[in-house]
Write a protein that holds these residues in place. Structure first.
Motif, PDB file in Angstrom:
ATOM      1  N   ARG A 149      -2.439 -12.434   1.641  1.00 49.65           N
ATOM      2  CA  ARG A 149      -1.229 -12.351   1.051  1.00 49.65           C
ATOM      3  C   ARG A 149      -1.314 -12.800   0.134  1.00 49.65           C
ATOM      4  NH1 ARG A 149       2.870 -15.625   4.389  1.00 49.65           N
ATOM      5  NH2 ARG A 149       1.810 -15.335   6.038  1.00 49.65           N
ATOM      6  N   VAL A 150       0.250 -12.153  -0.772  1.00 52.43           N
ATOM      7  CA  VAL A 150      -0.205 -12.756  -2.474  1.00 52.43           C
ATOM      8  C   VAL A 150       0.839 -13.928  -2.246  1.00 52.43           C
ATOM      9  CG1 VAL A 150       0.326 -11.051  -3.882  1.00 52.43           C
ATOM     10  CG2 VAL A 150      -0.517 -10.457  -2.448  1.00 52.43           C
ATOM     11  N   ALA A 151       0.291 -14.463  -3.035  1.00 49.92           N
ATOM     12  CA  ALA A 151       1.859 -15.736  -3.519  1.00 49.92           C
ATOM     13  C   ALA A 151       2.477 -15.052  -4.446  1.00 49.92           C
ATOM     14  CB  ALA A 151       0.970 -16.945  -4.094  1.00 49.92           C
ATOM     15  N   SER A 152       2.946 -14.136  -4.606  1.00 54.18           N
ATOM     16  CA  SER A 152       3.821 -13.794  -5.547  1.00 54.18           C
ATOM     17  C   SER A 152       5.428 -14.999  -5.837  1.00 54.18           C
ATOM     18  CB  SER A 152       4.854 -12.634  -4.898  1.00 54.18           C
ATOM     19  OG  SER A 152       5.691 -12.654  -3.678  1.00 54.18           O
ATOM     20  N   GLY A 153       5.582 -15.889  -5.238  1.00 52.83           N
ATOM     21  CA  GLY A 153       6.598 -16.228  -5.780  1.00 52.83           C
ATOM     22  C   GLY A 153       6.054 -17.517  -6.700  1.00 52.83           C
ATOM     23  N   GLN A 154       4.764 -17.965  -6.165  1.00 51.97           N
ATOM     24  CA  GLN A 154       3.791 -18.494  -7.656  1.00 51.97           C
ATOM     25  C   GLN A 154       3.588 -18.435  -8.611  1.00 51.97           C
ATOM     26  OE1 GLN A 154       0.690 -20.231  -5.763  1.00 51.97           O
ATOM     27  NE2 GLN A 154      -0.053 -21.237  -7.748  1.00 51.97           N
ATOM     28  N   MET A 155       3.406 -16.478  -8.272  1.00 55.51           N
ATOM     29  CA  MET A 155       2.713 -15.667  -9.706  1.00 55.51           C
ATOM     30  C   MET A 155       4.345 -15.272 -10.361  1.00 55.51           C
ATOM     31  SD  MET A 155       0.230 -12.537  -7.970  1.00 55.51           S
ATOM     32  CE  MET A 155       0.195 -11.691  -9.412  1.00 55.51           C
ATOM     33  N   GLN A 156       5.004 -15.756  -9.614  1.00 57.88           N
ATOM     34  CA  GLN A 156       5.665 -15.015 -10.480  1.00 57.88           C
ATOM     35  C   GLN A 156       7.066 -16.293 -11.533  1.00 57.88           C
ATOM     36  OE1 GLN A 156       9.689 -16.060  -9.780  1.00 57.88           O
ATOM     37  NE2 GLN A 156      10.906 -14.843 -11.390  1.00 57.88           N
ATOM     38  N   ARG A 157       6.589 -17.631 -11.020  1.00 58.71           N
ATOM     39  CA  ARG A 157       6.744 -18.534 -11.792  1.00 58.71           C
ATOM     40  C   ARG A 157       5.843 -19.245 -12.297  1.00 58.71           C
ATOM     41  NH1 ARG A 157       8.535 -19.950  -6.468  1.00 58.71           N
ATOM     42  NH2 ARG A 157       6.458 -20.875  -6.226  1.00 58.71           N
ATOM     43  N   GLU A 158       4.806 -18.514 -12.530  1.00 60.92           N
ATOM     44  CA  GLU A 158       3.806 -18.881 -13.465  1.00 60.92           C
ATOM     45  C   GLU A 158       4.047 -17.671 -14.746  1.00 60.92           C
ATOM     46  OE1 GLU A 158      -0.073 -19.784 -11.548  1.00 60.92           O
ATOM     47  OE2 GLU A 158       0.633 -21.505 -10.275  1.00 60.92           O
ATOM     48  N   GLY A 159       4.434 -16.568 -14.476  1.00 58.93           N
ATOM     49  CA  GLY A 159       4.732 -15.825 -15.610  1.00 58.93           C
ATOM     50  C   GLY A 159       5.159 -14.112 -15.463  1.00 58.93           C
ATOM     51  N   TYR A 160       4.151 -13.901 -14.124  1.00 60.69           N
ATOM     52  CA  TYR A 160       3.757 -12.445 -13.754  1.00 60.69           C
ATOM     53  C   TYR A 160       4.916 -11.676 -13.539  1.00 60.69           C
ATOM     54  CZ  TYR A 160      -0.987 -14.293 -13.306  1.00 60.69           C
ATOM     55  OH  TYR A 160      -2.509 -14.116 -13.917  1.00 60.69           O
ATOM     56  N   VAL A 161       5.332 -10.766 -13.918  1.00 61.99           N
ATOM     57  CA  VAL A 161       6.476  -9.623 -13.393  1.00 61.99           C
ATOM     58  C   VAL A 161       6.668  -8.751 -12.407  1.00 61.99           C
ATOM     59  CG1 VAL A 161       7.877  -8.302 -14.613  1.00 61.99           C
ATOM     60  CG2 VAL A 161       6.814  -9.935 -15.983  1.00 61.99           C
ATOM     61  N   PHE A 162       6.945  -9.090 -11.573  1.00 63.15           N
ATOM     62  CA  PHE A 162       7.260  -8.132 -10.427  1.00 63.15           C
ATOM     63  C   PHE A 162       8.912  -6.473 -10.485  1.00 63.15           C
ATOM     64  CE2 PHE A 162       4.688 -11.611  -8.713  1.00 63.15           C
ATOM     65  CZ  PHE A 162       3.897 -11.286  -7.555  1.00 63.15           C
ATOM     66  N   TYR A 163       7.686  -5.779 -10.004  1.00 61.35           N
ATOM     67  CA  TYR A 163       9.312  -4.678 -10.415  1.00 61.35           C
ATOM     68  C   TYR A 163       9.484  -4.430  -8.706  1.00 61.35           C
ATOM     69  CZ  TYR A 163       7.584  -4.901 -14.935  1.00 61.35           C
ATOM     70  OH  TYR A 163       7.524  -5.450 -16.043  1.00 61.35           O
ATOM     71  N   ARG A 164      10.470  -4.000  -8.308  1.00 67.55           N
ATOM     72  CA  ARG A 164      10.693  -3.040  -6.884  1.00 67.55           C
ATOM     73  C   ARG A 164      11.748  -1.689  -7.484  1.00 67.55           C
ATOM     74  NH1 ARG A 164      13.480  -5.522  -1.616  1.00 67.55           N
ATOM     75  NH2 ARG A 164      12.416  -4.411  -0.169  1.00 67.55           N
ATOM     76  N   SER A 165      10.646  -0.778  -6.837  1.00 69.60           N
ATOM     77  CA  SER A 165      10.940   0.850  -7.015  1.00 69.60           C
ATOM     78  C   SER A 165      11.687   1.350  -5.620  1.00 69.60           C
ATOM     79  CB  SER A 165       9.588   1.355  -6.442  1.00 69.60           C
ATOM     80  OG  SER A 165       9.009   1.637  -5.065  1.00 69.60           O
ATOM     81  N   VAL A 166      11.927   2.407  -5.937  1.00 73.03           N
ATOM     82  CA  VAL A 166      13.711   2.558  -5.506  1.00 73.03           C
ATOM     83  C   VAL A 166      13.233   2.836  -3.767  1.00 73.03           C
ATOM     84  CG1 VAL A 166      14.879   3.245  -7.231  1.00 73.03           C
ATOM     85  CG2 VAL A 166      13.454   5.173  -6.219  1.00 73.03           C
ATOM     86  N   ASN A 167      12.156   3.194  -3.468  1.00 69.93           N
ATOM     87  CA  ASN A 167      11.879   2.965  -2.164  1.00 69.93           C
ATOM     88  C   ASN A 167      11.109   1.382  -1.493  1.00 69.93           C
ATOM     89  OD1 ASN A 167       8.858   3.017  -3.396  1.00 69.93           O
ATOM     90  ND2 ASN A 167       8.632   4.877  -2.343  1.00 69.93           N
ATOM     91  N   GLY A 168      11.410   0.355  -2.104  1.00 76.42           N
ATOM     92  CA  GLY A 168      10.783  -0.443  -1.642  1.00 76.42           C
ATOM     93  C   GLY A 168       9.630  -1.144  -1.558  1.00 76.42           C
ATOM     94  N   VAL A 169       8.786  -0.296  -2.588  1.00 76.65           N
ATOM     95  CA  VAL A 169       7.499  -0.905  -2.998  1.00 76.65           C
ATOM     96  C   VAL A 169       7.495  -1.961  -3.903  1.00 76.65           C
ATOM     97  CG1 VAL A 169       5.206  -0.528  -3.634  1.00 76.65           C
ATOM     98  CG2 VAL A 169       5.996   1.154  -1.972  1.00 76.65           C
ATOM     99  N   TRP A 170       7.035  -3.239  -3.566  1.00 72.58           N
ATOM    100  CA  TRP A 170       6.234  -4.058  -4.707  1.00 72.58           C
ATOM    101  C   TRP A 170       5.402  -3.986  -5.293  1.00 72.58           C
ATOM    102  CZ3 TRP A 170      10.290  -7.889  -6.070  1.00 72.58           C
ATOM    103  CH2 TRP A 170      11.064  -8.353  -5.439  1.00 72.58           C
ATOM    104  N   LEU A 171       5.623  -3.749  -7.204  1.00 71.77           N
ATOM    105  CA  LEU A 171       4.392  -3.624  -7.955  1.00 71.77           C
ATOM    106  C   LEU A 171       4.469  -4.539  -9.058  1.00 71.77           C
ATOM    107  CD1 LEU A 171       6.278  -0.313  -8.680  1.00 71.77           C
ATOM    108  CD2 LEU A 171       3.859  -0.461  -7.069  1.00 71.77           C
ATOM    109  N   THR A 172       3.459  -4.761  -9.679  1.00 75.10           N
ATOM    110  CA  THR A 172       2.741  -5.987 -10.594  1.00 75.10           C
ATOM    111  C   THR A 172       1.798  -5.124 -11.109  1.00 75.10           C
ATOM    112  OG1 THR A 172       2.684  -8.494 -11.032  1.00 75.10           O
ATOM    113  CG2 THR A 172       1.740  -7.224  -9.198  1.00 75.10           C
ATOM    114  N   LYS A 173       1.079  -5.992 -12.599  1.00 76.21           N
ATOM    115  CA  LYS A 173       0.190  -5.274 -13.503  1.00 76.21           C
ATOM    116  C   LYS A 173      -1.040  -5.968 -12.527  1.00 76.21           C
ATOM    117  CE  LYS A 173       2.100  -3.240 -16.666  1.00 76.21           C
ATOM    118  NZ  LYS A 173       1.107  -1.945 -16.844  1.00 76.21           N
ATOM    119  N   GLU A 174      -1.100  -6.954 -11.954  1.00 71.20           N
ATOM    120  CA  GLU A 174      -2.372  -7.344 -11.117  1.00 71.20           C
ATOM    121  C   GLU A 174      -2.031  -8.952 -10.531  1.00 71.20           C
ATOM    122  OE1 GLU A 174      -4.862  -9.825 -14.461  1.00 71.20           O
ATOM    123  OE2 GLU A 174      -3.115 -10.549 -15.266  1.00 71.20           O
ATOM    124  N   VAL A 175      -2.967  -8.793  -9.754  1.00 71.74           N
ATOM    125  CA  VAL A 175      -3.068  -9.824  -8.816  1.00 71.74           C
ATOM    126  C   VAL A 175      -4.996 -11.193  -8.951  1.00 71.74           C
ATOM    127  CG1 VAL A 175      -2.356 -11.352  -6.379  1.00 71.74           C
ATOM    128  CG2 VAL A 175      -1.121  -8.804  -7.288  1.00 71.74           C
TER     129      VAL A 175
END
Length: 185
Positions: A149-175
């Motif tokens: 489980r990735v705490a993606s909401g927390q990551m985003q609030r702490e400055g990490y950037v997320f992308y969503r590809s056209v087929n629904g896959v979530w992408l980020t540079k690192e976790v």
């Protein structure tokens, strides 16, 4: 579709994935800076090693269960939606992730992940899914599945950037490790 036809379709789909995500030179083509390939050049390049035409290309794109590929509106260009190991900008849109995302992997990678977190390795991004079931399927391709489980909401609030590809896959540079928790599957 016969078993033989399905096998040919799968083999050609894997070759298309190799070309559009990793080695365009395998078909003697180049991708532009956004990962697009000229469809005519792609078909001609693949025809050098196997039977291939626009009808088969459209069938691969339409039936790919992971929706790996996109055509341009006029069907003159095609690209892989994500998963590249070569530097291309597939024009991903920044997106606000849900509080949790998931990453499926194999048991054999747990020790490494525990030390380094999730890193893209040969790809440009770490791939995450929105649900546990998809993560389990992905992990199963690597042996005994493990889901994080990735705490993606927390990551985003702490400055990490997320992308969503056209087929629904979530992408980020690192976790980093601190945002990961193993789930029981």
């Amino acid at each position: 579709m016969t078993e033989r036809q399905q096998s040919k379709l799968n083999s050609t789909s894997r070759f298309l994935s190799l070309i559009l995500r990793h080695k365009p030179e395998a078909a003697g083509i180049t991708l532009d800076e956004h990962g697009w390939a000229d469809v005519g050049e792609l078909i001609a390049g693949i025809r050098k090693t196997r039977d291939f035409d626009m009808e088969l290309l459209k069938e691969i794109v339409k039936t790919d269960n992971k929706q790996r590929y996109s055509f341009s509106e006029d069907y003159t260009r095609i690209r892989a939606n994500q998963g590249h190991s070569i530097p291309v900008d597939v024009e991903l849109s920044v997106a606000e992730p849900p509080e949790s995302l998931y990453h499926g992997t194999g048991q054999k990678y747990v020790e490494s992940i525990g030390q380094t977190g999730l890193i893209p390795k040969s790809r440009l991004y770490v791939h995450l899914s929105g649900d546990v079931d998809t993560a389990v399927k992905v992990g199963s391709r690597h042996g005994n599945p493990v889901v994080y489980r990735v705490a993606s909401g927390q990551m985003q609030r702490e400055g990490y950037v997320f992308y969503r590809s056209v087929n629904g896959v979530w992408l980020t540079k690192e976790v980093p490790v601190r945002y990961l928790r193993k789930e029981s599957v």
